[in-house]
Scaffold this active site. Structure first.
Site, mmCIF file in Angstrom:
data_model
loop_
_atom_site.group_PDB
_atom_site.id
_atom_site.type_symbol
_atom_site.label_atom_id
_atom_site.label_comp_id
_atom_site.label_asym_id
_atom_site.label_seq_id
_atom_site.Cartn_x
_atom_site.Cartn_y
_atom_site.Cartn_z
ATOM 1 N N LYS A 36 0.838 -1.201 0.000
ATOM 2 C CA LYS A 36 0.000 0.000 0.000
ATOM 3 C C LYS A 36 0.873 1.252 0.000
ATOM 4 C CE LYS A 36 -3.942 -1.882 2.601
ATOM 5 N NZ LYS A 36 -4.979 -1.624 1.594
ATOM 6 N N ARG B 89 -10.389 -11.505 1.960
ATOM 7 C CA ARG B 89 -11.219 -12.584 1.401
ATOM 8 C C ARG B 89 -10.494 -13.928 1.475
ATOM 9 N NH1 ARG B 89 -11.542 -9.293 -4.164
ATOM 10 N NH2 ARG B 89 -11.250 -7.626 -2.633
HETATM 11 N N1 BES Z 1 -8.207 -3.734 4.415
HETATM 12 C C1 BES Z 1 -8.311 -3.354 3.061
HETATM 13 C C2 BES Z 1 -9.600 -2.591 2.762
HETATM 14 C C3 BES Z 1 -9.661 -1.165 3.232
HETATM 15 C C4 BES Z 1 -8.952 -0.180 2.571
HETATM 16 C C5 BES Z 1 -10.474 -0.818 4.263
HETATM 17 C C6 BES Z 1 -9.048 1.121 2.985
HETATM 18 C C7 BES Z 1 -10.581 0.493 4.663
HETATM 19 C C8 BES Z 1 -9.856 1.471 4.027
HETATM 20 C C9 BES Z 1 -8.296 -4.582 2.164
HETATM 21 O O1 BES Z 1 -7.518 -5.638 2.602
HETATM 22 C C10 BES Z 1 -7.757 -4.136 0.854
HETATM 23 O O2 BES Z 1 -6.633 -3.776 0.814
HETATM 24 N N2 BES Z 1 -8.589 -4.195 -0.169
HETATM 25 C C11 BES Z 1 -8.214 -3.769 -1.467
HETATM 26 C C12 BES Z 1 -8.756 -4.746 -2.457
HETATM 27 C C13 BES Z 1 -8.220 -4.542 -3.846
HETATM 28 C C14 BES Z 1 -6.749 -4.925 -3.905
HETATM 29 C C15 BES Z 1 -9.022 -5.383 -4.806
HETATM 30 C C16 BES Z 1 -8.790 -2.373 -1.707
HETATM 31 O O3 BES Z 1 -9.929 -2.134 -1.282
HETATM 32 O O4 BES Z 1 -8.093 -1.551 -2.253
HETATM 33 MN MN MN Z 2 -5.495 -5.457 1.957
#
Ligand code: BES
Ligand code: MN
Ligand code: ZN
Length: 512
Positions: free
Chosen positions: A267, A341
């Protein structure tokens, strides 16, 4: 915090000794200018002078008045007593006195106080006065210790609501505490210890599995996420048995990523600290179990928490790797940041062994859900209309609301893979839905619902902090289920058409 309830008129309530008296006043009750109690007379005068309106959230304050035992007096209007109106009235009133050291607060509800109103007022008061202190060297502990509630008629259901509020607050505050703790103070091992201590009562069982046991179960997806972390994973299994063993349990599955760096699909740095909240689903399951232990309703509930960090490392799972889940389905991990997931799918397969009446997973799953619904409503996805309706209604009643999202099969096209049965990500479009479609593949053997709490589990910015959601929604759902077990969700799977996915039915039930 400790709550107590008494049946008192407003004239009697002003005599109760406390640091502050907060009177919650609905719009429909007009104050009598010649009333016996001084509060009604002041409210009547203030309205007459145009200084106060009976509009939700309006607050009238007085200090050190003769005939009133508490030094602070606040009258806050709750409009037509909707959940959000009661909450904003209490938060506004607390804002006016939060600088004072209020230890004892007397709370009076004017008019026919509904049990739900009492519950909401108390939980809002707890919310307003909460602060996180664990990792501060000089913590300022909360001063508010005791709330004396009074209503004009104290029915048994009001007394029951006070007990439920007490348990709800304990559960919400446990969830907030663990979600707020930094990731180095809230590892998978710590979460397992919390589960053990919450479960130390009679009606509970708690089992904690480590990497070896999880490998033996064949949880290849969960293991893949954990393999890049130096902190060992934990799979937490909690069982609350409040009903006969023959009664099928509700299974709650909480995403327990104690820190989400994204893994190799790392990230960006900005706000990455907030990914300590990626175990908000797990925290809410712990909170619900805390409340169940205090209330002991006649119901069986299982809590499952796959807990791990998601880290980049020489041994971490890589984009393109294919793993085999516990269900036997193979998964192409195209993006290691879609890890929630992966840990949830194996927990959903594990849930099958409990022959559940319903399985609800709770997860800070997608940024896309934040874009879709913001911080107001949790995303609700369900393959079962009866279960979805129960959760929607529980959300409306508790003020911890959700909004149903679609699950049309066409959305699953985005998850097609050439190298495995399914890919773990679709494109950017409908990201919250494709994540739910992924989970649905592992939830075909029971009535299932998924709550995406990415927008609702914590607040960002100056007021950064966990909300404790959706403990309120889940507890409301479970308590109603315990009261009328016949109304449980059907075990047979139903297909969802977009027309059924509208919340019209929930709104109808709410108005009835
Ligand atoms: N924990 C995150 C989701 C999230 C992001 C929650 C920002 C709250 C604020 C999750 O594990 C994630 O990183 N999801 C990705 C999925 C994508 C790679 C398809 C996302 O939402 O960017
Ligand atoms: Mn994630
Ligand atoms: Zn995550």
């Amino acid at each position: 915090m400790n709550f107590e309830i008494e049946k008192l008129s407003l004239a009697q309530a002003v005599q109760v000794s406390a640091d502050a008296l907060l009177v919650l006043w609905p719009s429909a009750t007009l104050p009598k200018p010649l009333a016996h109690d001084p509060v009604s007379r002041w409210v009547a005068t203030a309205i007459e002078q145009g200084d106060f309106e009976l509009k939700a959230g309006a607050v009238l304050t007085l200090y050190s008045q003769s005939g009133i035992a508490p030094r602070h007096l606040l009258v806050a209007c709750t409009g037509d007593n909707q959940a959000s109106q009661i909450r904003s009235a209490v938060l506004a009133a607390w804002g006016a006195i939060k600088a004072s050291k209020i230890k004892r607060l007397s709370l009076h509800l004017v008019g026919d106080a509904a049990p739900q109103g009492v519950l909401l007022a108390l939980s809002s008061l707890a919310e307003a006065s909460y602060s996180y202190t664990t990792t501060l060297s000089k913590p300022k502990p909360r001063t508010l210790k005791h709330v004396q509630v009074s209503t004009e008629s104290a029915s048994p259901s009001v007394t029951q609501a006070v007990a439920q509020a007490q348990a709800l607050v304990a559960g919400v505050e446990l969830a907030k505490e663990w979600a707020n703790r930094p990731a180095n103070h809230a590892t998978p091992t710590h979460l397992a210890q919390v589960a053990k201590s919450v479960a130390s009562g009679r009606a509970f069982k708690c089992e904690v599995l480590g990497p070896k046991e999880v490998a033996k179960l064949g949880m290849g997806a969960f293991l893949a996420v954990a393999q890049g972390s130096a902190e060992p994973l934990r799979f937490i299994v909690m069982r609350y048995n409040g009903a006969a063993a023959s009664q099928a349990p509700v299974v709650l599955v909480g995403k327990g990523i104690t820190f989400d760096t994204g893994g190799i699909s790392i990230k960006p740095a900005a706000e990455m600290d907030e990914m300590k909240y990626d175990m908000g689903g797990a925290a809410s399951v712990l909170g619900v179990f805390k409340a169940l232990g205090e209330l002991r309703p006649a119901i069986n509930v299982v809590g499952l928490i796959p807990a791990t960090e998601n880290m980049p490392d020489g041994l971490a799972v890589k984009p393109g790797d294919v793993v085999t889940s516990m269900s036997g389905q193979t998964i192409e991990i195209l993006n290691t940041d879609a890890e929630g997931r992966l840990v949830l799918c194996d927990a959903l397969t594990y849930a099958e062994r409990f022959k559940p009446q319903a399985v609800i997973d709770i997860a800070t799953l997608t940024g896309a859900c934040v874009i879709a619904l913001g911080a107001v409503r949790t995303g609700l996805f369900s393959s079962d209309d009866a279960l979805a309706l129960q959760l929607q209604n529980a959300g409306e009643a508790s003020g911890d609301t959700c909004w149903r999202m679609p699950l049309d099969d066409d959305y699953a096209d985005a998850l097609k893979s050439r190298f495995a049965d399914v890919a773990n990500v679709g494109g950017r479009a409908a990201g919250a839905v494709t994540a739910a479609k992924f989970l649905q593949r592992f939830a075909s053997r029971f009535a299932w619902a998924h709550l995406d709490i990415a927008g609702t589990a914590w607040r960002s910015g100056a007021a950064k902090g966990a909300t404790g959601r959706p403990v309120g929604l889940l507890l409301q759902y479970l308590m109603r289920l315990a009261q009328s077990p016949v109304a449980t969700a059907s075990k047979t799977k139903k297909t969802v058409t977009p027309a059924q996915a509208t919340p019209a039915k929930a709104l109808l039930v709410r108005k009835a």
